[in-house]
Design a protein around this motif. Structure first.
Motif, PDB file in Angstrom:
ATOM      1  N   TYR A 132       0.989  -1.291   0.050  1.00 38.95           N
ATOM      2  CA  TYR A 132      -0.138  -0.074   0.103  1.00 38.95           C
ATOM      3  C   TYR A 132       0.712   1.211   0.039  1.00 38.95           C
ATOM      4  N   LEU A 133       0.488   2.247  -0.842  1.00 41.58           N
ATOM      5  CA  LEU A 133       1.368   3.419  -0.937  1.00 41.58           C
ATOM      6  C   LEU A 133       0.531   4.848  -0.281  1.00 41.58           C
ATOM      7  N   ALA A 134       1.293   5.562   0.422  1.00 43.72           N
ATOM      8  CA  ALA A 134       0.705   7.061   0.977  1.00 43.72           C
ATOM      9  C   ALA A 134       1.524   7.918   0.608  1.00 43.72           C
ATOM     10  N   LEU A 135       1.027   8.870   0.014  1.00 42.45           N
ATOM     11  CA  LEU A 135       1.552  10.368  -0.405  1.00 42.45           C
ATOM     12  C   LEU A 135       2.348  11.177   0.761  1.00 42.45           C
ATOM     13  N   VAL A 136       3.441  11.798   0.503  1.00 41.33           N
ATOM     14  CA  VAL A 136       4.080  12.660   1.259  1.00 41.33           C
ATOM     15  C   VAL A 136       3.939  13.798   0.634  1.00 41.33           C
ATOM     16  N   THR A 137       3.449  14.865   1.316  1.00 43.36           N
ATOM     17  CA  THR A 137       2.841  16.199   0.342  1.00 43.36           C
ATOM     18  C   THR A 137       3.470  17.407   1.316  1.00 43.36           C
ATOM     19  N   SER A 138       3.443  18.384   0.398  1.00 41.45           N
ATOM     20  CA  SER A 138       4.189  19.639   0.991  1.00 41.45           C
ATOM     21  C   SER A 138       3.198  20.358   2.112  1.00 41.45           C
ATOM     22  N   THR A 139       3.931  20.892   3.142  1.00 39.64           N
ATOM     23  CA  THR A 139       2.996  21.689   3.931  1.00 39.64           C
ATOM     24  C   THR A 139       3.144  23.133   3.806  1.00 39.64           C
ATOM     25  N   LYS A 140       3.841  23.396   2.675  1.00 38.39           N
ATOM     26  CA  LYS A 140       4.128  24.958   2.411  1.00 38.39           C
ATOM     27  C   LYS A 140       3.557  25.346   0.936  1.00 38.39           C
ATOM     28  N   LEU A 279      -4.657   0.746  -8.675  1.00 34.55           N
ATOM     29  CA  LEU A 279      -3.779  -0.507  -8.525  1.00 34.55           C
ATOM     30  C   LEU A 279      -2.792  -0.876  -9.541  1.00 34.55           C
ATOM     31  N   ALA A 280      -1.504  -0.924  -9.460  1.00 35.38           N
ATOM     32  CA  ALA A 280      -0.654  -1.207 -10.437  1.00 35.38           C
ATOM     33  C   ALA A 280      -0.098  -2.777  -9.879  1.00 35.38           C
ATOM     34  N   VAL A 281      -0.199  -3.227 -11.237  1.00 37.82           N
ATOM     35  CA  VAL A 281       0.330  -4.764 -10.993  1.00 37.82           C
ATOM     36  C   VAL A 281       1.476  -4.964 -12.189  1.00 37.82           C
ATOM     37  N   PRO A 282       2.711  -4.906 -11.783  1.00 40.71           N
ATOM     38  CA  PRO A 282       3.622  -5.215 -12.580  1.00 40.71           C
ATOM     39  C   PRO A 282       3.797  -6.747 -13.285  1.00 40.71           C
ATOM     40  N   LYS A 283       4.232  -7.145 -14.490  1.00 39.26           N
ATOM     41  CA  LYS A 283       4.599  -8.090 -15.226  1.00 39.26           C
ATOM     42  C   LYS A 283       5.916  -8.459 -14.926  1.00 39.26           C
ATOM     43  N   VAL A 340       2.509   7.637  -9.716  1.00 35.91           N
ATOM     44  CA  VAL A 340       3.346   7.372  -8.463  1.00 35.91           C
ATOM     45  C   VAL A 340       2.974   5.900  -7.976  1.00 35.91           C
ATOM     46  N   VAL A 341       1.973   5.344  -8.200  1.00 37.83           N
ATOM     47  CA  VAL A 341       1.712   4.119  -7.887  1.00 37.83           C
ATOM     48  C   VAL A 341       2.643   3.227  -8.735  1.00 37.83           C
ATOM     49  N   ALA A 342       2.394   3.470  -9.885  1.00 39.32           N
ATOM     50  CA  ALA A 342       2.982   2.715 -11.073  1.00 39.32           C
ATOM     51  C   ALA A 342       4.545   2.835 -10.676  1.00 39.32           C
ATOM     52  N   LEU A 343       5.173   3.717 -10.417  1.00 41.60           N
ATOM     53  CA  LEU A 343       6.721   3.917 -10.107  1.00 41.60           C
ATOM     54  C   LEU A 343       6.960   2.689  -8.720  1.00 41.60           C
ATOM     55  N   ALA A 344       6.201   2.895  -7.847  1.00 43.29           N
ATOM     56  CA  ALA A 344       6.409   2.119  -6.884  1.00 43.29           C
ATOM     57  C   ALA A 344       6.187   0.730  -7.083  1.00 43.29           C
ATOM     58  N   ALA A 345       5.358   0.401  -7.967  1.00 42.70           N
ATOM     59  CA  ALA A 345       5.179  -0.990  -8.484  1.00 42.70           C
ATOM     60  C   ALA A 345       6.272  -1.547  -9.200  1.00 42.70           C
ATOM     61  N   HIS A 346       6.766  -0.707  -9.992  1.00 46.39           N
ATOM     62  CA  HIS A 346       7.878  -0.736 -10.808  1.00 46.39           C
ATOM     63  C   HIS A 346       9.180  -0.957 -10.041  1.00 46.39           C
ATOM     64  N   LYS A 347       9.393  -0.289  -8.905  1.00 45.09           N
ATOM     65  CA  LYS A 347      10.585  -0.390  -8.371  1.00 45.09           C
ATOM     66  C   LYS A 347      10.741  -1.700  -7.316  1.00 45.09           C
ATOM     67  N   LEU A 348       9.471  -1.998  -6.726  1.00 46.00           N
ATOM     68  CA  LEU A 348       9.509  -3.158  -5.874  1.00 46.00           C
ATOM     69  C   LEU A 348       9.139  -4.489  -6.824  1.00 46.00           C
ATOM     70  N   LYS A 349       8.720  -4.524  -7.962  1.00 49.02           N
ATOM     71  CA  LYS A 349       8.210  -5.294  -8.673  1.00 49.02           C
ATOM     72  C   LYS A 349       7.069  -6.214  -7.934  1.00 49.02           C
ATOM     73  N   LYS A 350       6.304  -5.537  -7.220  1.00 47.93           N
ATOM     74  CA  LYS A 350       5.054  -6.251  -6.619  1.00 47.93           C
ATOM     75  C   LYS A 350       3.967  -5.273  -6.949  1.00 47.93           C
ATOM     76  N   PRO A 351       2.711  -5.835  -6.540  1.00 48.10           N
ATOM     77  CA  PRO A 351       1.398  -4.898  -6.785  1.00 48.10           C
ATOM     78  C   PRO A 351       1.494  -4.007  -5.721  1.00 48.10           C
ATOM     79  N   VAL A 352       0.973  -2.622  -6.109  1.00 54.60           N
ATOM     80  CA  VAL A 352       0.947  -1.336  -5.167  1.00 54.60           C
ATOM     81  C   VAL A 352      -0.165  -0.845  -5.453  1.00 54.60           C
ATOM     82  N   ARG A 353      -1.254  -0.326  -4.340  1.00 55.11           N
ATOM     83  CA  ARG A 353      -2.415   0.006  -4.303  1.00 55.11           C
ATOM     84  C   ARG A 353      -2.316   1.470  -3.632  1.00 55.11           C
TER      85      ARG A 353
END
Length: 858
Positions: A132-140, A279-283, A340-353
């Motif tokens: 699972y992914l959570a965003l880190v966003t700016s406070t400024k 939901l991003a699922v890498p092949k 962003v979710v696709a980048l995470a799935a690509h890096k980890l080679k796992k499905p990310v939601r």
């Protein structure tokens, strides 16, 4: 001291003296809060006076009761049982058997949606090892990033990784129209909510907890938040658009009167029931990836994900089953999450939601553009407008997104339904430090027309004439040309207007309202009838195309795919109806599974109200191809069934799969020459609304609305009327309820339903009539139909201007007449402050230049 008016006046003066809130107090609205306190005390005084008169009367003591016209001040709004009427042709004449086009067919997913069986993006079962992914966003709102420290976050339970700009294998540059954005903020943040990075963990709660633990240090810069600040700093995106016709100098010289004014039209949150989700699922090979996304634009999602991953688009498959609402909010801004979710799935080679919480969604994704309009209008004593010079400013936010096209549509609708010979419109797109604003149902049209109806209302007030009379004499006629030189053909606004006057009993209601207002000092009623003319087509020419793919299987069943996405508007239902009519088979034999980039490529967004037109013609084209291939077998076996013909064709080795394609003909417009045809046709409609306001609190009640809408020959009147009702209520929110509030530092305060109020059941007009105009075929669209998604939204302005009429009646009691300013939305604060009386004079308005506000109007 006796209970008397003198006591009341003294108490009100004391209350006003005590209500010395600091102008920057949390919650703001300090003038309104002072007036409301005094007004509520006045209500209390009247209530006690009435009870004293009644109670002491039984004891033989005579105490003066309330004035008859004050009696309603102490009564709650009387809400009658709601009623609604829907008027349409159930079965248009000439329909053949099995022809479902024109029938009020139920939405194909209605039962699944009602029972909870309908599958949305986040309902897709979890994959093995999914993260699972959570965003880190700016406070400024505007600052340089000095450092990012994810150490503490990575040490928390369940955390797998942290992603930022350096983790992008392809390009960090992104954007739906121009590449002026980044996937992750790099060096600088330009709004509160700007995505800086992302945490990936084993659960949603772990990811969200860790995202808050990421420490970012900033070097702050001064932000630009409001339109007025952008104007002062000349912070604009280019180009500045202008549409001009006629001779303004001549037009103003011919005028008996000239009126200048301005209005602010607030923004709006999309508030779809389903927030952004991916939901991003890498092949396993060659950079392939499958994405399940809640988006209106699968092709743009595919393109921008491929760009960030550094792979060809043919490696990325994007799929959409259905969305829980979109309204334009998932046309372009969905890509910020999906990439962003696709980048995470690509890096980890796992499905990310990731599915955003409501407060995250409201913070990050932007909404409808706030507009500020300035106008100068010349007109005759009878209300006939001779010249108009109008300037629009929109608050685009920190990237251009679709803002240029939105401003262009506002300019295309600066005339609404009125023929103005000498006219100029200019549009400035303000660059500010807010999350990028984006498409929203109406796409700039409602803001453009809202400014129009404001000066039209004030022209009527200045002339002392009924508003409906002034609107009618300025209305277009068949064959007139617009400011952008497009001829109005099949012009039905006059028919809509007359029918709306009739079904609403307008003139009878007007008499009753005048009588009511004479008998009630502190409750007033108003009525208004408003027309709309909405151009149908993407103003970006290349988007006016669509594709479809139809498979016929040997059992006679049909699998249909087209380029449009289903977001609850019934597009799939209409496409099944089109295929059913074209193929001549029952709709039960046709199925739509999903929209996907590997079946129909290069799709245009499901937007601009053109999806039924474009995709319907593409489906028709594909089905026509199949009909032609099957024709020899129908001829050989005329008494056979559909299944017989299909099987015969299959055994004869005939291709039972067909592509369809359509592009809207004869479109194209040049801003330099002011020539061309930006729209395929126009949708027309009128709405009449009656309201009642409480002059002491600013509250209001929607009593009645009648709508007459030209939708051509409706493909599905049940769905079309539902779209009209839904668009109207969304417009009621825009013009009377929904208000976004930001701090001067660009922090959004209204991040959920606790602070941001969308329409509820009680806001639906007590009496609600919707009628589809009969005998108005449209030869420019599939089966003579017309678009219906966006055009009705602006008709909710009839509620706003009915409120303005009621305020005018209240102001007349205080000896005030003529034009006055009322910004949108017509909130209780604005209604009460505009109803000037002896109580409002006790609480003078605060000069905005003398304090730091708690919240600003962006």
């Amino acid at each position: 001291m006796t209970w008397s008016e003198e006591l009341m006046q003294e108490a009100c003066s004391l209350l006003a003296a005590e209500m010395t809130l600091d102008p920057s107090a949390p919650g703001g609205l300090v003038t309104y809060r002072c007036i409301l306190t005094i007004s509520l005390f006045f209500k209390f005084y009247l209530t006690v006076q009435h009870k004293l008169a009644n109670n002491l009367k039984t004891e033989g003591i005579l105490v003066e009761d309330l004035r008859p016209d004050y009696a309603s001040a102490v009564k709650l709004f009387h809400k009658e049982l709601p009623s609604s009427v829907q008027i349409y042709q159930v079965v248009p004449p000439g329909l053949i058997e099995n022809d479902v086009v024109g029938h009020p067919v139920m939405h194909l997913s209605a039962l699944k949606q009602a029972t909870g069986e309908a599958v949305y993006c986040d309902d897709i079962p979890h994959y093995e090892n999914e993260l699972y992914l959570a965003l880190v966003t700016s406070t400024k709102a505007h600052a340089y990033i000095q450092s990012i420290d994810e150490t503490e976050a990575l040490a928390l339970p369940g955390v797998v990784t942290f992603l930022c700009a350096k983790d992008i294998p392809g390009s960090n540059v992104t954007g739906p129209a121009v590449y002026d954005e980044t996937v992750f903020a790099d060096e600088m943040v330009t709004c509160v909510g700007h995505i800086v990075g992302a945490i990936v963990a084993d659960t949603q709660s772990h990811a969200q907890r860790a995202a808050k633990a990421v420490k970012i240090s900033y070097r702050e810069l001064k932000p630009i938040v409001t339109i007025q600040e952008a104007i002062s700093c000349k912070s604009f995106y280019q180009p500045v658009r202008t549409i001009e016709r006629g001779n303004l100098v001549q037009g103003f010289q011919e005028a008996d009167h000239i009126l200048e004014g301005e209005i602010h039209v607030g923004g709006q949150e999309h508030f779809y029931l389903e927030t952004h989700c991916t939901l991003a699922v890498p092949k396993r090979e060659d950079g392939e990836m499958e994405l399940f996304v809640s988006t209106q634009s699968i092709a743009k999602t595919q393109q921008l994900v491929a760009k960030a991953l550094g792979v060809p688009a043919n490696r990325i498959v994007c799929k959409v089953k259905r969305m829980g609402g979109g309204f334009g909010g998932k046309e372009s801004r969905s890509t910020i999450l999906s990439t962003v979710v696709a980048l995470a799935a690509h890096k980890l080679k796992k499905p990310v939601r990731c599915m955003l919480d409501r407060d995250e969604d409201m913070l990050v994704t932007g909404g409808r553009h706030p507009f500020f309009g300035q106008y100068k209008v010349g007109f005759m004593k009878n209300g006939r407008v001779t010249a108009l010079d109008v300037t629009y400013y929109s608050n685009a936010g920190n990237s251009e997104d679709l803002s240029l096209s939105i401003m262009e549509r506002a300019l295309f609708h600066m005339d609404n339904s009125y023929n103005i010979l000498h006219i100029r419109g200019t549009g400035y797109i303000c660059k500010t430090n807010l999350p990028s604003n984006t498409a929203f149902r109406g796409f700039g049209g409602p803001q453009g027309m809202m400014v129009t109806e404001t000066w039209m209302s004030n022209v009527a007030l200045r002339c002392g004439l009924p508003a409906e009379q002034v609107r009618r004499i300025n209305m277009y006629k068949e064959g007139d040309t617009t400011p952008f030189n497009q001829c109005l053909e099949q012009f039905t606004i006059n028919r809509c207007w007359d029918e709306c006057l009739s079904i609403s009993d307008y003139h009878q209601r007007l008499v009753q309202i005048e009588q009511f207002n004479k008998q009630n000092r502190w409750k007033k009623r108003g009525i208004s009838i408003i027309p709309t003319k909405f151009g149908i087509a993407f103003t970006a020419l290349f988007l006016n195309q669509a594709g479809a793919l139809v498979h016929v299987y040997t059992d006679g069943s049909v699998l249909l795919t087209h380029g449009g996405t289903e977001m609850g508007q019934g597009l799939h239902t209409k496409m099944v109806q089109v295929a059913s009519k074209t193929l001549g088979i029952p709709s039960s034999k046709i199925y739509i599974s999903e929209t996907s980039t590997n079946t129909v490529p290069n799709t245009s967004p499901t937007a601009a109200s053109a999806s039924s037109d474009l995709n319907g013609m593409a489906v028709y084209n594909a089905c026509q191809t199949l009909i032609q291939r099957l024709e020899p077998y129908r001829t050989k076996n005329p008494k056979g069934s559909w299944e017989d013909w299909v099987r015969a064709a299959y055994f004869d080795r005939v291709n039972l799969s067909a592509n369809g394609f359509y592009k809207t003909p004869d479109l194209g417009y040049n801003f330099v020459t002011n020539q061309g045809r930006p729209f395929n046709y126009f949708s027309y409609g009128c709405a009449c609304s009656e309201v009642e306001i409480d002059c002491l609190t600013g509250d209001h009640m929607n009593l009645h609305t009648s709508i007459v809408m030209d939708v051509g020959k409706s493909l599905n009147p049940a769905i079309d009327i539902g779209q009209i009702e839904g668009a109207f209520m969304q417009g009621v929110g825009l013009f009377t309820l929904e208000e976004l509030r930001y701090s001067p530092q660009g922090v959004l305060f209204t991040r959920g339903p606790g602070m941001y109020k969308i329409p509820a059941f009680g806001d639906i007009p007590t009496e609600f009539k919707v009628s589809l105009l009969r005998d108005a075929p449209n030869d420019k669209a599939i089966f003579s139909s017309k678009a219906v998604g966006e055009p009705p939204l602006f008709l909710a302005a009839s509620v706003f201007y009915a409120i303005k009429e009621a305020i005018g009646a209240a102001r007349a009691e205080s000896g005030l007449s003529g034009p006055f300013r009322l910004d949108s939305p017509a909130s209780p604060e604005r209604i009460r402050n505009a109803c000037e009386d002896s109580f409002t004079k006790l609480c003078p308005a605060v000069d905005p230049g003398t304090f730091t506000p708690w919240a600003v109007q962006v």
